[in-house]
Design a protein around this motif. Structure first.
Motif, PDB file in Angstrom:
ATOM      1  N   ALA A 172       0.830  -1.208   0.000  1.00 24.15           N
ATOM      2  CA  ALA A 172       0.000   0.000   0.000  1.00 24.15           C
ATOM      3  C   ALA A 172       0.860   1.252   0.000  1.00 24.15           C
ATOM      4  O   ALA A 172       0.509   2.252  -0.634  1.00 24.15           O
ATOM      5  N   ARG A 178       3.395   5.704  -5.779  1.00 18.04           N
ATOM      6  CA  ARG A 178       3.275   5.741  -7.242  1.00 18.04           C
ATOM      7  C   ARG A 178       2.165   6.666  -7.712  1.00 18.04           C
ATOM      8  O   ARG A 178       2.187   7.149  -8.841  1.00 18.04           O
ATOM      9  N   HIS A 179       1.163   6.912  -6.840  1.00 14.76           N
ATOM     10  CA  HIS A 179      -0.019   7.642  -7.295  1.00 14.76           C
ATOM     11  C   HIS A 179      -0.292   8.952  -6.561  1.00 14.76           C
ATOM     12  O   HIS A 179      -1.332   9.572  -6.803  1.00 14.76           O
ATOM     13  N   PHE A 198       1.977   1.686  -3.565  1.00 14.05           N
ATOM     14  CA  PHE A 198       0.876   2.208  -4.371  1.00 14.05           C
ATOM     15  C   PHE A 198       0.684   3.702  -4.110  1.00 14.05           C
ATOM     16  O   PHE A 198       0.539   4.496  -5.047  1.00 14.05           O
TER      17      PHE A 198
END
Length: 134
Positions: free
Chosen positions: A30, A36-37, A33
């Motif tokens: 998580a 990355r975003h 993630f």
């Protein structure tokens, strides 16, 4: 009819809520993630020039006086940055973080997230590069 008054610009939100949530659960997938975003809050020695989008400021890193090891401190929220660090922060993109780690990964020995809490975590620059590239 418009009143002719301009609204003041909305202030930047210096946080990454998914990153804070991932740190709370200590879930590295998580965290990857979220990195990355979403943006990352970075302490700055010198803020960037407001009229130059190419100037992202000078990142502050910690050098251990005993070992010489260098740590990069990242935050999920600017409110988690200890007051003892320089007061300026930058909000940087995943691409910026990837490029910074690629450029300085040889001298950075560890990366700390929210080092003073509420849910600190650490990773190696190589692990973060792999997470950003996934």
């Amino acid at each position: 009819m418009a009143s002719g008054k301009k609204r003041p610009p909305k202030p930047l939100d210096f946080r990454n809520t998914p990153l804070a949530d991932a740190l709370q659960t200590q879930d590295m997938a998580a965290v990857a993630f979220a990195l990355r975003h979403g943006p990352t809050v970075v302490p700055l020695m010198r803020p960037g020039a407001p009229d130059d989008p190419r100037d992202s400021g000078e990142v502050w890193t910690y050098r251990d006086p005993e070992s010489g090891d260098v740590a990069l401190l990242l935050f999920s929220d600017a409110t988690h940055k200890p007051a003892t660090l320089p007061p300026a922060v930058g909000l940087h993109s995943p691409a910026w973080l990837r490029a910074f780690l690629a450029a300085h990964g040889d001298e950075i020995t560890t990366v700390f997230f929210d080092i003073a809490g509420p849910h600190p975590m650490q990773a190696s620059p190589d692990d973060l590069i792999a997470a950003l590239d996934a």
